[in-house]
Scaffold this active site. Structure first.
Site, PDB file in Angstrom:
ATOM      1  N   HIS A 122       0.809  -1.205   0.008  1.00  0.00           N
ATOM      2  CA  HIS A 122      -0.071  -0.208  -0.137  1.00  0.00           C
ATOM      3  C   HIS A 122       1.067   1.252   0.225  1.00  0.00           C
ATOM      4  O   HIS A 122       2.062   1.319   0.480  1.00  0.00           O
ATOM      5  CB  HIS A 122      -0.777  -0.098   1.355  1.00  0.00           C
ATOM      6  CG  HIS A 122      -1.967   0.950   1.481  1.00  0.00           C
ATOM      7  ND1 HIS A 122      -1.517   2.456   1.796  1.00  0.00           N
ATOM      8  CD2 HIS A 122      -3.225   0.868   0.975  1.00  0.00           C
ATOM      9  CE1 HIS A 122      -2.998   2.817   1.732  1.00  0.00           C
ATOM     10  NE2 HIS A 122      -3.596   2.085   1.575  1.00  0.00           N
ATOM     11  N   ASP A 199       3.154  -4.624   8.236  1.00  0.00           N
ATOM     12  CA  ASP A 199       1.933  -3.752   8.161  1.00  0.00           C
ATOM     13  C   ASP A 199       0.809  -4.553   8.074  1.00  0.00           C
ATOM     14  O   ASP A 199       0.472  -5.305   7.299  1.00  0.00           O
ATOM     15  CB  ASP A 199       2.039  -2.914   6.616  1.00  0.00           C
ATOM     16  CG  ASP A 199       0.583  -2.372   6.352  1.00  0.00           C
ATOM     17  OD1 ASP A 199      -0.121  -2.597   6.865  1.00  0.00           O
ATOM     18  OD2 ASP A 199       0.878  -1.930   5.271  1.00  0.00           O
ATOM     19  N   GLN A 202      -4.458  -5.379   6.799  1.00  0.00           N
ATOM     20  CA  GLN A 202      -5.372  -6.238   6.188  1.00  0.00           C
ATOM     21  C   GLN A 202      -5.361  -7.479   6.917  1.00  0.00           C
ATOM     22  O   GLN A 202      -6.105  -8.479   6.521  1.00  0.00           O
ATOM     23  CB  GLN A 202      -5.146  -6.519   4.622  1.00  0.00           C
ATOM     24  CG  GLN A 202      -5.257  -5.168   3.891  1.00  0.00           C
ATOM     25  CD  GLN A 202      -6.782  -4.694   4.036  1.00  0.00           C
ATOM     26  OE1 GLN A 202      -7.673  -5.399   4.197  1.00  0.00           O
ATOM     27  NE2 GLN A 202      -6.917  -3.240   3.714  1.00  0.00           N
ATOM     28  N   LYS A 225     -10.240  -1.243  10.315  1.00  0.00           N
ATOM     29  CA  LYS A 225     -10.318  -2.286   9.485  1.00  0.00           C
ATOM     30  C   LYS A 225     -10.500  -3.660  10.207  1.00  0.00           C
ATOM     31  O   LYS A 225     -10.547  -4.768   9.784  1.00  0.00           O
ATOM     32  CB  LYS A 225      -9.282  -2.531   8.590  1.00  0.00           C
ATOM     33  CG  LYS A 225      -8.864  -1.447   7.638  1.00  0.00           C
ATOM     34  CD  LYS A 225      -7.579  -1.494   6.756  1.00  0.00           C
ATOM     35  CE  LYS A 225      -7.105  -0.271   6.301  1.00  0.00           C
ATOM     36  NZ  LYS A 225      -7.890  -0.031   4.926  1.00  0.00           N
ATOM     37  N   CYS A 363      -4.710   2.329  -3.718  1.00  0.00           N
ATOM     38  CA  CYS A 363      -3.500   2.887  -3.168  1.00  0.00           C
ATOM     39  C   CYS A 363      -2.374   1.884  -3.267  1.00  0.00           C
ATOM     40  O   CYS A 363      -1.424   1.468  -2.513  1.00  0.00           O
ATOM     41  CB  CYS A 363      -3.675   3.164  -1.615  1.00  0.00           C
ATOM     42  SG  CYS A 363      -4.747   4.450  -1.283  1.00  0.00           S
TER      43      CYS A 363
HETATM   44  C1  PLP Z   1      -2.001  -2.911   3.768  1.00  0.00           C
HETATM   45  C2  PLP Z   1      -2.434  -1.536   4.012  1.00  0.00           C
HETATM   46  N1  PLP Z   1      -1.754  -0.847   4.702  1.00  0.00           N
HETATM   47  C3  PLP Z   1      -1.944   0.444   5.187  1.00  0.00           C
HETATM   48  C4  PLP Z   1      -3.309   1.000   4.911  1.00  0.00           C
HETATM   49  C5  PLP Z   1      -3.353   2.268   5.633  1.00  0.00           C
HETATM   50  O1  PLP Z   1      -4.281   2.598   6.543  1.00  0.00           O
HETATM   51  P1  PLP Z   1      -5.159   3.548   7.167  1.00  0.00           P
HETATM   52  O2  PLP Z   1      -5.602   4.329   6.022  1.00  0.00           O
HETATM   53  O3  PLP Z   1      -5.986   3.140   7.947  1.00  0.00           O
HETATM   54  O4  PLP Z   1      -3.979   4.377   7.576  1.00  0.00           O
HETATM   55  C6  PLP Z   1      -3.959   0.135   4.521  1.00  0.00           C
HETATM   56  C7  PLP Z   1      -5.629   0.803   4.300  1.00  0.00           C
HETATM   57  O5  PLP Z   1      -6.119   0.560   3.109  1.00  0.00           O
HETATM   58  C8  PLP Z   1      -3.831  -1.087   3.833  1.00  0.00           C
HETATM   59  O6  PLP Z   1      -4.675  -1.954   3.263  1.00  0.00           O
END
Ligand code: PLP
Length: 405
Positions: A122, A199, A202, A225, A363
Protein backbone atom coordinates in the site's frame (compact mmCIF):
# COMPACT_ATOMS: atom_id res chain seq x y z
CA UNK A 1 -19.22 -19.37 17.56
CA UNK A 2 -22.27 -17.27 16.76
CA UNK A 3 -24.00 -18.07 13.48
CA UNK A 4 -23.52 -15.63 10.60
CA UNK A 5 -27.15 -14.36 10.90
CA UNK A 6 -26.46 -13.75 14.61
CA UNK A 7 -23.27 -11.88 13.75
CA UNK A 8 -25.09 -9.84 11.10
CA UNK A 9 -27.71 -8.84 13.63
CA UNK A 10 -24.97 -7.13 15.67
CA UNK A 11 -24.24 -4.67 12.82
CA UNK A 12 -27.07 -2.14 12.49
CA UNK A 13 -25.90 -0.80 9.12
CA UNK A 14 -26.45 -4.17 7.46
CA UNK A 15 -30.22 -3.69 7.63
CA UNK A 16 -30.20 -0.53 5.55
CA UNK A 17 -31.02 -0.22 1.89
CA UNK A 18 -28.96 1.48 -0.81
CA UNK A 19 -30.73 2.63 -3.95
CA UNK A 20 -33.81 0.73 -2.83
CA UNK A 21 -31.91 -2.57 -2.50
CA UNK A 22 -30.60 -4.33 0.62
CA UNK A 23 -26.98 -3.34 1.19
CA UNK A 24 -24.40 -5.89 0.04
CA UNK A 25 -21.22 -4.56 1.62
CA UNK A 26 -18.10 -5.91 -0.08
CA UNK A 27 -15.64 -3.12 0.68
CA UNK A 28 -14.25 -4.43 3.94
CA UNK A 29 -10.60 -4.00 2.97
CA UNK A 30 -11.25 -0.25 2.78
CA UNK A 31 -13.15 -0.18 6.07
CA UNK A 32 -15.27 -2.62 8.03
CA UNK A 33 -18.70 -1.89 9.52
CA UNK A 34 -19.10 -1.46 13.27
CA UNK A 35 -21.04 -3.70 15.66
CA UNK A 36 -23.55 -1.99 17.95
CA UNK A 37 -21.29 -2.77 20.92
CA UNK A 38 -18.52 -0.58 19.46
CA UNK A 39 -20.95 2.24 18.67
CA UNK A 40 -22.46 2.01 22.18
CA UNK A 41 -19.05 1.98 23.86
CA UNK A 42 -18.06 5.20 22.10
CA UNK A 43 -21.36 6.90 22.81
CA UNK A 44 -21.24 5.73 26.43
CA UNK A 45 -17.85 7.41 26.87
CA UNK A 46 -19.23 10.73 25.60
CA UNK A 47 -22.50 10.35 27.51
CA UNK A 48 -21.13 9.20 30.89
CA UNK A 49 -17.44 9.83 31.49
CA UNK A 50 -16.11 12.22 28.85
CA UNK A 51 -12.97 13.88 30.23
CA UNK A 52 -9.32 14.26 29.38
CA UNK A 53 -7.01 11.46 30.49
CA UNK A 54 -3.90 11.11 32.66
CA UNK A 55 -4.08 14.67 33.98
CA UNK A 56 -7.13 14.82 36.20
CA UNK A 57 -7.79 13.83 39.76
CA UNK A 58 -11.55 13.95 39.28
CA UNK A 59 -13.72 10.89 38.83
CA UNK A 60 -14.49 11.30 35.12
CA UNK A 61 -10.83 11.69 34.22
CA UNK A 62 -9.91 8.65 36.28
CA UNK A 63 -12.63 6.58 34.59
CA UNK A 64 -11.58 7.72 31.12
CA UNK A 65 -7.93 6.97 31.89
CA UNK A 66 -8.79 3.51 33.20
CA UNK A 67 -10.86 2.74 30.11
CA UNK A 68 -8.11 3.99 27.80
CA UNK A 69 -5.33 2.08 29.55
CA UNK A 70 -7.64 -0.95 29.70
CA UNK A 71 -7.77 -0.79 25.90
CA UNK A 72 -3.99 -0.75 25.74
CA UNK A 73 -3.95 -3.98 27.72
CA UNK A 74 -6.55 -5.48 25.39
CA UNK A 75 -4.37 -4.65 22.37
CA UNK A 76 -1.32 -6.08 24.16
CA UNK A 77 -3.18 -9.35 24.70
CA UNK A 78 -4.64 -9.30 21.16
CA UNK A 79 -1.12 -9.10 19.66
CA UNK A 80 0.46 -11.14 22.46
CA UNK A 81 2.98 -8.37 23.12
CA UNK A 82 5.14 -8.85 26.23
CA UNK A 83 4.25 -5.49 27.81
CA UNK A 84 1.50 -2.93 27.37
CA UNK A 85 4.09 -0.15 27.04
CA UNK A 86 4.99 -1.68 23.66
CA UNK A 87 1.58 -0.56 22.35
CA UNK A 88 1.50 2.99 20.95
CA UNK A 89 -1.81 4.61 20.06
CA UNK A 90 -1.72 6.27 16.64
CA UNK A 91 -4.33 7.52 14.20
CA UNK A 92 -3.91 4.48 11.94
CA UNK A 93 -1.44 2.32 10.04
CA UNK A 94 -0.30 5.31 7.99
CA UNK A 95 0.56 7.27 11.13
CA UNK A 96 2.29 4.23 12.66
CA UNK A 97 4.55 3.76 9.65
CA UNK A 98 5.35 7.46 9.52
CA UNK A 99 6.50 7.36 13.15
CA UNK A 100 8.93 4.62 12.20
CA UNK A 101 10.06 6.34 9.02
CA UNK A 102 10.52 9.74 10.65
CA UNK A 103 11.82 8.66 14.02
CA UNK A 104 13.57 5.31 13.75
CA UNK A 105 14.70 5.53 10.12
CA UNK A 106 15.92 9.12 10.11
CA UNK A 107 17.97 8.62 13.26
CA UNK A 108 19.35 5.24 12.27
CA UNK A 109 19.96 5.14 8.54
CA UNK A 110 22.92 6.47 6.65
CA UNK A 111 24.02 6.61 3.04
CA UNK A 112 24.16 3.18 1.47
CA UNK A 113 21.85 1.51 3.98
CA UNK A 114 18.85 -0.24 2.47
CA UNK A 115 15.17 -0.59 3.28
CA UNK A 116 13.46 -3.57 1.69
CA UNK A 117 9.76 -3.42 0.85
CA UNK A 118 7.73 -5.32 -1.75
CA UNK A 119 5.95 -4.50 -4.98
CA UNK A 120 2.55 -5.23 -3.44
CA UNK A 121 2.66 -2.60 -0.71
CA UNK A 122 0.00 0.00 0.00
CA UNK A 123 1.27 3.56 -0.61
CA UNK A 124 1.41 3.94 3.18
CA UNK A 125 4.20 1.38 3.26
CA UNK A 126 6.06 2.97 0.34
CA UNK A 127 5.98 6.76 0.52
CA UNK A 128 7.16 7.19 4.15
CA UNK A 129 10.20 5.04 3.31
CA UNK A 130 10.91 7.05 0.16
CA UNK A 131 10.86 10.17 2.32
CA UNK A 132 13.21 8.58 4.86
CA UNK A 133 15.57 7.46 2.09
CA UNK A 134 15.60 10.95 0.63
CA UNK A 135 16.51 12.40 4.01
CA UNK A 136 19.23 9.88 4.86
CA UNK A 137 20.77 8.69 1.59
CA UNK A 138 19.46 5.18 2.21
CA UNK A 139 18.19 3.16 -0.75
CA UNK A 140 14.75 1.61 -1.19
CA UNK A 141 14.81 -1.93 -2.61
CA UNK A 142 11.71 -3.75 -3.80
CA UNK A 143 10.92 -7.47 -3.72
CA UNK A 144 9.18 -8.27 -7.02
CA UNK A 145 5.81 -10.00 -7.28
CA UNK A 146 5.05 -13.04 -9.44
CA UNK A 147 2.13 -13.33 -11.89
CA UNK A 148 0.24 -15.16 -9.15
CA UNK A 149 0.53 -12.06 -6.98
CA UNK A 150 2.98 -13.64 -4.55
CA UNK A 151 6.34 -12.35 -3.39
CA UNK A 152 9.26 -13.69 -5.41
CA UNK A 153 11.11 -15.38 -2.57
CA UNK A 154 14.24 -16.13 -4.58
CA UNK A 155 14.55 -12.47 -5.45
CA UNK A 156 13.93 -11.63 -1.79
CA UNK A 157 16.92 -13.69 -0.73
CA UNK A 158 19.09 -12.04 -3.36
CA UNK A 159 17.99 -8.56 -2.30
CA UNK A 160 18.53 -9.21 1.40
CA UNK A 161 22.08 -8.28 2.42
CA UNK A 162 24.16 -6.84 5.21
CA UNK A 163 23.07 -3.41 3.90
CA UNK A 164 19.40 -4.18 4.64
CA UNK A 165 18.52 -2.35 7.84
CA UNK A 166 14.77 -2.85 7.69
CA UNK A 167 12.31 -5.16 5.97
CA UNK A 168 8.82 -3.63 5.86
CA UNK A 169 6.14 -5.76 4.22
CA UNK A 170 2.41 -6.26 4.35
CA UNK A 171 1.08 -9.27 6.22
CA UNK A 172 -1.78 -9.39 3.69
CA UNK A 173 -2.04 -7.48 0.40
CA UNK A 174 -4.97 -5.07 0.34
CA UNK A 175 -5.17 -5.21 -3.46
CA UNK A 176 -4.89 -8.97 -4.08
CA UNK A 177 -5.48 -10.66 -0.73
CA UNK A 178 -2.12 -12.45 -0.83
CA UNK A 179 -1.06 -13.69 2.60
CA UNK A 180 2.69 -13.23 2.66
CA UNK A 181 4.87 -15.90 4.31
CA UNK A 182 5.91 -13.40 6.95
CA UNK A 183 7.27 -15.97 9.40
CA UNK A 184 9.78 -17.07 6.78
CA UNK A 185 10.57 -13.49 5.74
CA UNK A 186 11.09 -12.40 9.34
CA UNK A 187 13.43 -15.31 10.10
CA UNK A 188 15.57 -14.62 7.03
CA UNK A 189 15.67 -10.87 7.64
CA UNK A 190 16.62 -11.33 11.28
CA UNK A 191 19.38 -13.78 10.44
CA UNK A 192 20.88 -11.16 8.14
CA UNK A 193 20.66 -8.53 10.88
CA UNK A 194 17.74 -6.44 9.62
CA UNK A 195 14.82 -5.23 11.72
CA UNK A 196 11.32 -6.08 10.53
CA UNK A 197 8.12 -4.07 10.39
CA UNK A 198 4.89 -5.80 9.38
CA UNK A 199 1.98 -3.78 7.98
CA UNK A 200 -0.90 -5.71 9.48
CA UNK A 201 -3.72 -3.46 8.26
CA UNK A 202 -5.35 -6.27 6.27
CA UNK A 203 -4.46 -9.12 8.59
CA UNK A 204 -5.78 -8.40 12.08
CA UNK A 205 -9.45 -8.97 11.23
CA UNK A 206 -8.68 -12.23 9.46
CA UNK A 207 -6.15 -14.17 11.51
CA UNK A 208 -4.65 -14.23 14.97
CA UNK A 209 -1.39 -12.30 15.26
CA UNK A 210 1.27 -13.20 17.81
CA UNK A 211 4.13 -10.71 17.68
CA UNK A 212 6.25 -12.81 20.04
CA UNK A 213 5.91 -15.95 17.91
CA UNK A 214 6.54 -13.90 14.76
CA UNK A 215 9.47 -12.15 16.42
CA UNK A 216 8.91 -9.00 14.35
CA UNK A 217 10.29 -5.72 15.69
CA UNK A 218 7.30 -3.59 14.74
CA UNK A 219 3.69 -4.31 13.71
CA UNK A 220 1.04 -1.78 12.77
CA UNK A 221 -2.68 -1.82 12.10
CA UNK A 222 -5.81 0.38 11.89
CA UNK A 223 -8.84 -0.04 14.14
CA UNK A 224 -11.34 0.74 11.38
CA UNK A 225 -10.42 -2.41 9.47
CA UNK A 226 -11.02 -4.44 12.65
CA UNK A 227 -14.70 -3.49 13.16
CA UNK A 228 -13.49 -0.53 15.24
CA UNK A 229 -13.53 3.25 14.87
CA UNK A 230 -11.77 5.40 12.26
CA UNK A 231 -8.86 7.65 13.17
CA UNK A 232 -7.38 5.05 15.47
CA UNK A 233 -4.45 2.70 15.04
CA UNK A 234 -1.62 0.88 16.70
CA UNK A 235 2.12 0.77 16.42
CA UNK A 236 3.56 -2.19 18.28
CA UNK A 237 7.32 -2.08 18.84
CA UNK A 238 9.69 -4.10 20.96
CA UNK A 239 10.40 -2.02 24.07
CA UNK A 240 14.15 -2.13 23.46
CA UNK A 241 13.69 -0.34 20.10
CA UNK A 242 11.04 2.11 21.25
CA UNK A 243 13.16 3.18 24.20
CA UNK A 244 16.00 4.14 21.88
CA UNK A 245 13.80 6.06 19.42
CA UNK A 246 13.24 9.80 19.59
CA UNK A 247 9.65 11.03 19.71
CA UNK A 248 8.20 12.34 16.46
CA UNK A 249 5.91 15.02 17.89
CA UNK A 250 6.49 17.32 20.82
CA UNK A 251 3.82 18.65 23.14
CA UNK A 252 1.81 17.66 26.17
CA UNK A 253 1.81 14.09 27.51
CA UNK A 254 5.09 13.11 25.85
CA UNK A 255 7.29 14.96 28.34
CA UNK A 256 8.63 14.25 31.80
CA UNK A 257 9.62 17.85 32.48
CA UNK A 258 9.84 21.03 30.44
CA UNK A 259 11.98 24.09 30.92
CA UNK A 260 13.33 26.56 28.40
CA UNK A 261 16.79 25.13 29.01
CA UNK A 262 15.99 21.44 28.73
CA UNK A 263 13.02 19.17 28.18
CA UNK A 264 13.10 15.52 29.13
CA UNK A 265 10.83 12.96 27.52
CA UNK A 266 8.28 10.67 29.08
CA UNK A 267 8.60 6.87 29.19
CA UNK A 268 7.28 4.71 26.36
CA UNK A 269 4.57 4.55 25.13
CA UNK A 270 3.65 8.12 26.19
CA UNK A 271 6.79 9.54 24.58
CA UNK A 272 5.08 8.85 21.23
CA UNK A 273 1.61 10.07 22.19
CA UNK A 274 1.86 13.87 22.20
CA UNK A 275 -1.36 15.79 22.84
CA UNK A 276 -4.82 14.66 23.85
CA UNK A 277 -5.32 11.22 22.36
CA UNK A 278 -8.32 9.89 20.47
CA UNK A 279 -9.87 8.69 23.74
CA UNK A 280 -13.20 7.63 22.23
CA UNK A 281 -11.38 5.82 19.42
CA UNK A 282 -9.06 4.03 21.81
CA UNK A 283 -11.94 2.85 23.98
CA UNK A 284 -13.86 1.89 20.83
CA UNK A 285 -10.91 -0.20 19.66
CA UNK A 286 -11.05 -2.03 22.99
CA UNK A 287 -14.71 -2.86 22.27
CA UNK A 288 -13.80 -4.05 18.76
CA UNK A 289 -11.21 -6.40 20.26
CA UNK A 290 -13.85 -7.71 22.70
CA UNK A 291 -16.01 -8.36 19.64
CA UNK A 292 -13.17 -10.30 17.99
CA UNK A 293 -12.83 -12.42 21.14
CA UNK A 294 -16.51 -13.34 20.84
CA UNK A 295 -15.61 -15.10 17.56
CA UNK A 296 -13.63 -18.25 16.98
CA UNK A 297 -10.57 -17.77 14.75
CA UNK A 298 -10.89 -21.24 13.21
CA UNK A 299 -14.45 -20.53 12.21
CA UNK A 300 -13.65 -17.00 11.03
CA UNK A 301 -11.06 -18.49 8.71
CA UNK A 302 -13.25 -21.38 7.58
CA UNK A 303 -16.13 -19.01 6.82
CA UNK A 304 -13.86 -16.68 4.88
CA UNK A 305 -12.37 -19.54 2.85
CA UNK A 306 -15.88 -20.79 1.99
CA UNK A 307 -16.87 -17.33 0.77
CA UNK A 308 -13.66 -16.91 -1.21
CA UNK A 309 -13.99 -20.33 -2.85
CA UNK A 310 -17.59 -19.62 -3.85
CA UNK A 311 -16.69 -16.18 -5.19
CA UNK A 312 -13.78 -17.52 -7.25
CA UNK A 313 -15.98 -20.28 -8.64
CA UNK A 314 -19.04 -18.12 -9.41
CA UNK A 315 -17.10 -15.17 -10.82
CA UNK A 316 -14.79 -17.56 -12.67
CA UNK A 317 -17.79 -18.76 -14.71
CA UNK A 318 -18.21 -15.31 -16.24
CA UNK A 319 -17.02 -14.70 -19.77
CA UNK A 320 -14.10 -12.26 -19.97
CA UNK A 321 -13.28 -12.65 -16.27
CA UNK A 322 -9.63 -11.95 -15.47
CA UNK A 323 -8.57 -12.45 -11.88
CA UNK A 324 -5.57 -10.34 -10.94
CA UNK A 325 -3.30 -12.59 -8.91
CA UNK A 326 -4.13 -16.12 -7.86
CA UNK A 327 -2.12 -16.50 -4.64
CA UNK A 328 -2.07 -19.93 -2.99
CA UNK A 329 -2.73 -18.27 0.38
CA UNK A 330 -5.41 -15.61 0.14
CA UNK A 331 -7.39 -13.70 2.70
CA UNK A 332 -10.57 -11.72 2.22
CA UNK A 333 -9.93 -10.09 -1.16
CA UNK A 334 -10.59 -10.84 -4.83
CA UNK A 335 -9.43 -8.40 -7.51
CA UNK A 336 -10.53 -8.72 -11.11
CA UNK A 337 -11.30 -7.13 -14.46
CA UNK A 338 -13.91 -8.14 -17.01
CA UNK A 339 -12.90 -7.81 -20.67
CA UNK A 340 -11.77 -4.24 -21.16
CA UNK A 341 -14.61 -2.69 -19.18
CA UNK A 342 -13.41 0.07 -16.89
CA UNK A 343 -13.78 -1.14 -13.29
CA UNK A 344 -15.24 2.16 -12.10
CA UNK A 345 -18.12 1.81 -14.62
CA UNK A 346 -18.85 -1.65 -13.23
CA UNK A 347 -18.60 -0.38 -9.65
CA UNK A 348 -20.99 2.51 -10.32
CA UNK A 349 -23.63 0.22 -11.84
CA UNK A 350 -23.24 -2.34 -9.04
CA UNK A 351 -23.89 0.47 -6.56
CA UNK A 352 -27.26 1.01 -8.22
CA UNK A 353 -28.03 -2.56 -7.16
CA UNK A 354 -26.95 -1.86 -3.57
CA UNK A 355 -23.63 -3.66 -3.99
CA UNK A 356 -20.62 -1.79 -2.54
CA UNK A 357 -17.26 -2.74 -4.06
CA UNK A 358 -14.02 -0.83 -4.54
CA UNK A 359 -12.58 0.18 -7.88
CA UNK A 360 -9.27 1.78 -8.80
CA UNK A 361 -5.64 1.26 -7.85
CA UNK A 362 -6.37 0.59 -4.16
CA UNK A 363 -3.43 2.82 -3.11
CA UNK A 364 -1.11 0.29 -4.72
CA UNK A 365 -0.17 2.00 -7.98
CA UNK A 366 3.20 0.21 -8.34
CA UNK A 367 1.37 -3.13 -8.09
CA UNK A 368 -1.11 -2.06 -10.76
CA UNK A 369 1.84 -1.02 -12.95
CA UNK A 370 3.39 -4.45 -12.34
CA UNK A 371 0.26 -6.02 -13.85
CA UNK A 372 0.06 -3.26 -16.49
CA UNK A 373 -3.46 -2.31 -15.51
CA UNK A 374 -4.92 1.00 -14.33
CA UNK A 375 -6.85 -0.65 -11.52
CA UNK A 376 -9.21 -3.47 -10.62
CA UNK A 377 -12.63 -4.12 -9.20
CA UNK A 378 -12.10 -5.45 -5.69
CA UNK A 379 -14.58 -7.42 -3.62
CA UNK A 380 -13.40 -7.76 -0.03
CA UNK A 381 -15.12 -9.81 2.60
CA UNK A 382 -15.76 -9.49 6.31
CA UNK A 383 -17.13 -11.77 8.99
CA UNK A 384 -20.75 -10.83 8.20
CA UNK A 385 -20.67 -11.58 4.47
CA UNK A 386 -22.71 -14.51 3.29
CA UNK A 387 -22.89 -16.89 0.36
CA UNK A 388 -25.94 -14.88 -0.69
CA UNK A 389 -23.80 -11.73 -0.91
CA UNK A 390 -21.48 -13.57 -3.30
CA UNK A 391 -24.39 -14.79 -5.41
CA UNK A 392 -25.81 -11.24 -5.52
CA UNK A 393 -22.43 -9.92 -6.68
CA UNK A 394 -22.26 -12.56 -9.42
CA UNK A 395 -25.87 -11.88 -10.47
CA UNK A 396 -25.21 -8.13 -10.36
CA UNK A 397 -22.21 -8.46 -12.62
CA UNK A 398 -24.17 -10.64 -15.04
CA UNK A 399 -26.74 -7.87 -15.21
CA UNK A 400 -24.44 -4.89 -15.63
CA UNK A 401 -21.68 -6.33 -17.86
CA UNK A 402 -23.93 -6.50 -20.97
CA UNK A 403 -24.81 -2.82 -20.45
CA UNK A 404 -21.12 -1.91 -20.74
CA UNK A 405 -19.84 -4.44 -23.30
C1 PLP B 1 -2.11 -2.90 3.66
C2 PLP B 1 -2.50 -1.51 4.09
N1 PLP B 1 -1.59 -0.73 4.67
C3 PLP B 1 -1.88 0.50 5.09
C4 PLP B 1 -3.14 1.03 4.94
C5 PLP B 1 -3.43 2.40 5.43
O1 PLP B 1 -4.35 2.35 6.47
P1 PLP B 1 -4.97 3.70 7.09
O2 PLP B 1 -5.51 4.47 5.93
O3 PLP B 1 -6.03 3.21 8.02
O4 PLP B 1 -3.85 4.41 7.77
C6 PLP B 1 -4.12 0.26 4.32
C7 PLP B 1 -5.47 0.81 4.07
O5 PLP B 1 -6.17 0.40 3.17
C8 PLP B 1 -3.80 -1.05 3.89
O6 PLP B 1 -4.71 -1.83 3.32
Amino acid sequence: MKSIPEIRSLFPILTREVNGKPLVYLDNAASTQKPQAVIDTISDYYARYNANVHRGVHALSVEATEAMEGSRKKVQRFLNAIEDREIIFTSGTTHSINILAQSWAKDTLKTGDEILISALEHHSNIVPWQMACEATGAVLKVIPVTDAGELDLEAFETLLSAHTKLLSVAHVSNALGTVNPIQKLIQKARSSGALVHIDGAQAVAHMPVDVQALDCDFYSFSAHKLYGPTGMGILYGKASHLEKMNPLFGGGEMIKSVSFEKTTYNEIPFKFEAGTPNIAGIIGLGAAIDFMYSLDWKEVKAHEQRILALALSELGKMEGMRFIGMPAERSGVISFLIDDIHPSDLGTLLDKLGIAVRTGHHCAEPLMNRFQIPGTLRASFGIYNTEEDVMLLAAGLKRVVPMLS
